[in-house]
Motif scaffolding. Sequence first.
Motif, PDB file in Angstrom:
ATOM      1  N   ILE A 176       0.834  -1.205   0.000  1.00 14.27           N
ATOM      2  CA  ILE A 176       0.000   0.000   0.000  1.00 14.27           C
ATOM      3  C   ILE A 176       0.868   1.253   0.000  1.00 14.27           C
ATOM      4  O   ILE A 176       0.629   2.203  -0.759  1.00 14.27           O
ATOM      5  CB  ILE A 176      -0.950  -0.023   1.213  1.00 14.27           C
ATOM      6  CG1 ILE A 176      -1.988  -1.151   1.036  1.00 14.27           C
ATOM      7  CG2 ILE A 176      -1.646   1.322   1.383  1.00 14.27           C
ATOM      8  CD1 ILE A 176      -2.835  -1.405   2.262  1.00 14.27           C
ATOM      9  N   ALA A 177       1.904   1.257   0.829  1.00 17.87           N
ATOM     10  CA  ALA A 177       2.778   2.428   0.911  1.00 17.87           C
ATOM     11  C   ALA A 177       3.527   2.644  -0.402  1.00 17.87           C
ATOM     12  O   ALA A 177       3.622   3.776  -0.904  1.00 17.87           O
ATOM     13  CB  ALA A 177       3.774   2.244   2.057  1.00 17.87           C
ATOM     14  N   ALA A 178       4.044   1.560  -0.985  1.00 19.57           N
ATOM     15  CA  ALA A 178       4.806   1.681  -2.228  1.00 19.57           C
ATOM     16  C   ALA A 178       3.917   2.135  -3.377  1.00 19.57           C
ATOM     17  O   ALA A 178       4.311   2.969  -4.202  1.00 19.57           O
ATOM     18  CB  ALA A 178       5.466   0.354  -2.565  1.00 19.57           C
ATOM     19  N   THR A 179       2.701   1.583  -3.446  1.00 15.27           N
ATOM     20  CA  THR A 179       1.793   1.916  -4.540  1.00 15.27           C
ATOM     21  C   THR A 179       1.371   3.379  -4.492  1.00 15.27           C
ATOM     22  O   THR A 179       1.325   4.061  -5.529  1.00 15.27           O
ATOM     23  CB  THR A 179       0.555   1.005  -4.501  1.00 15.27           C
ATOM     24  OG1 THR A 179       0.990  -0.353  -4.650  1.00 15.27           O
ATOM     25  CG2 THR A 179      -0.415   1.339  -5.614  1.00 15.27           C
ATOM     26  N   ALA A 180       1.076   3.871  -3.301  1.00 15.06           N
ATOM     27  CA  ALA A 180       0.694   5.281  -3.175  1.00 15.06           C
ATOM     28  C   ALA A 180       1.815   6.192  -3.653  1.00 15.06           C
ATOM     29  O   ALA A 180       1.579   7.184  -4.360  1.00 15.06           O
ATOM     30  CB  ALA A 180       0.335   5.585  -1.723  1.00 15.06           C
ATOM     31  N   THR A 181       3.052   5.848  -3.280  1.00 14.44           N
ATOM     32  CA  THR A 181       4.199   6.660  -3.687  1.00 14.44           C
ATOM     33  C   THR A 181       4.420   6.591  -5.193  1.00 14.44           C
ATOM     34  O   THR A 181       4.627   7.615  -5.861  1.00 14.44           O
ATOM     35  CB  THR A 181       5.464   6.174  -2.960  1.00 14.44           C
ATOM     36  OG1 THR A 181       5.275   6.298  -1.548  1.00 14.44           O
ATOM     37  CG2 THR A 181       6.682   6.989  -3.369  1.00 14.44           C
ATOM     38  N   ALA A 182       4.389   5.370  -5.748  1.00 16.82           N
ATOM     39  CA  ALA A 182       4.607   5.204  -7.189  1.00 16.82           C
ATOM     40  C   ALA A 182       3.521   5.896  -8.004  1.00 16.82           C
ATOM     41  O   ALA A 182       3.811   6.563  -9.014  1.00 16.82           O
ATOM     42  CB  ALA A 182       4.659   3.713  -7.529  1.00 16.82           C
ATOM     43  N   ALA A 213       1.657   8.469  -7.175  1.00 16.31           N
ATOM     44  CA  ALA A 213       1.815   9.920  -7.105  1.00 16.31           C
ATOM     45  C   ALA A 213       2.952  10.393  -8.008  1.00 16.31           C
ATOM     46  O   ALA A 213       2.825  11.419  -8.701  1.00 16.31           O
ATOM     47  CB  ALA A 213       2.076  10.345  -5.655  1.00 16.31           C
ATOM     48  N   ALA A 214       4.064   9.653  -8.023  1.00 14.19           N
ATOM     49  CA  ALA A 214       5.208  10.045  -8.855  1.00 14.19           C
ATOM     50  C   ALA A 214       4.878   9.949 -10.333  1.00 14.19           C
ATOM     51  O   ALA A 214       5.270  10.806 -11.140  1.00 14.19           O
ATOM     52  CB  ALA A 214       6.413   9.170  -8.514  1.00 14.19           C
TER      53      ALA A 214
END
Length: 455
Positions: A190-196, A198-199
Motif C-alpha cells: 500500500i505504501a509503495a503503490t501510493a508513492t509510485a 503519485a510520482a
Amino acid sequence: MLLTVGAAACGSSNGSGSSGGNTTGVTDTTIKIGVAVSDLDGLRAAGIALAPALTTQNLSKRVTSYFDAWNAAGGINGRKVEGIVLTWDPVKPATGQKVCDDATINNELFAFINANGLGAKYIECIVAAGVPSFFGDVAPQSAHDTGWLTSTKAPVETNAAAGIKAAIDSGRISKSAVVGILSGNGPEHIAATATAKAALEANGNKVTVAQVNTLQGDPGIQNTESAAAVNTFKAANVTDVVVALQFTASGGFWDNVVGNKWNFSILDVASSMCSAYGGKSLKASAVGSVCFTSDGDSTTSDGKLRPETDFEKQCRATYDALVVNDFVGAKSYAGVPSGETRTLPDGMKVSSDYPPNECMFADVIKKGLEKAGKNLTRESFMKAVRGLGDLPYALGSDGKGSQTPGKSYLALYVHADKLTAAPTGTAKNANGTYNNCPVDIQCWVPVDSKWYSIS
C-alpha cells in the motif's frame, strides 16, 4: 550458543536498567538475539520439494555461526551472544504473528534479525515493541520511524520513489505512457503503490491500480487475483505495467500476459522482488522486465563475471568454511540458488551462493555492540549503530552502504536490472558466463553501469 523456540516461553519485562536504558535480553555475561527463519523442515514434511541442504538449521546457522565465532574469541565486551531461533510457516504468512509474539512477549530478546522473508506487517509489530531489529527486505516508512529498525534497503516509499524516478530518468517510462500498477494489500504494498502512483501522475501518466489480497495467505487465490489484473489493464489500455508484487503472488499475472506488448518495470518493494532467487523464480514471460533495486549482480552489463570486493570475498570465505560438509566439497558459486548443488554445462560442480544479508548484519551488529561498550542498552546500541558511518555492502548498492543518524537502512544506491533467460544447459560464452548470467539459470543482468543515488 544456539537455542530454538517452539511453544510460548516465559513472559518478558521492560528491562529498564539503572541508567534508564532498556537492558532486556542483556545480563553481565550474555546478550540474547532472536534469529527468525522459515520453517523449511515443516515445508519438507508437508511434501514440498526442497534442496537437501536447505533446512531450518542451515538457514539459522548462517547467522548463529557468527555468534559462535565471536564467543570463541572471547565474546563482545565480556558478553557471549546467544542466538534464539524463531520460525514461521512460509506458506501461511499469518504465522508470522507467532514470530512477533516470540520476539516481544515470549522471550526476553535484546535484538532481532530476519535476513529475509518475514512479512513487513510482523516487522512493524516487532519494532513497535522497541526491539532493535535487522531486516533484509523492505518495510514501510512507519516501521523505520520507530527508530528501532535497520534494513538493508530503503523504506518502500523511498525505494518506490527512487525506482520510478530511475525509470523516468532512463526513458523506461515516457510521459505519454498509460501505466498499470500490480500490487498487494500488505502495508509495504500500500505504501509503495501510493508513492509510485503519485510520482507517475506527477510525470503526467494516467495510472490504473490492480490490487491482490496478499494478507489472506493463500498463494492459489493470490495468483488467481493477479491473473485477473491482465483484463483490468487491457480495459485501461495500458502501455506499461509496474509490478509491485512478489513472485509468489504474481505467477497468475505472468501466465496471462503473453501477447500483450507492455513494458514491464519491477519495483523492489516486497520480499525477494529483485533478488537472484526472485529472478530465478519468475515466469519466463517476465524475461525482459527491468527491476530498479539496491540488489546487485554477479555479472556486469557487458556480460562478464563481476570482480568481488574484499568484503564480499570475506563473506564468501566465511560461508564456504561454514558449509564445507553440506555440499560434498562443492564450493559456493555466484548465482546458484540457496541450498542447491549444480553441475554446470562445462562439468564444474558448484553450490549455493553465499547469503549477503547475514554477512552484512553480522558486520553491523558486531561493530555496533563493540562501539556501545560495556554499559549496553538498546538505546546505546542503536545510537552506536547509527554512528558507524561508511559500511561495506555485499552484492548490492555498488558495494557501498552507510549508517548515520536519521538513516535507518544500509543501501546508498539503486540501479536497473534486466531479467535474462539462461535455461539449463545454456552454453558458456567467451566471457565465461551463460547468456550473461553467472550460471545457466534465469537471472538479473545490469542494464548499464549506472547507479542512482537513493537520496
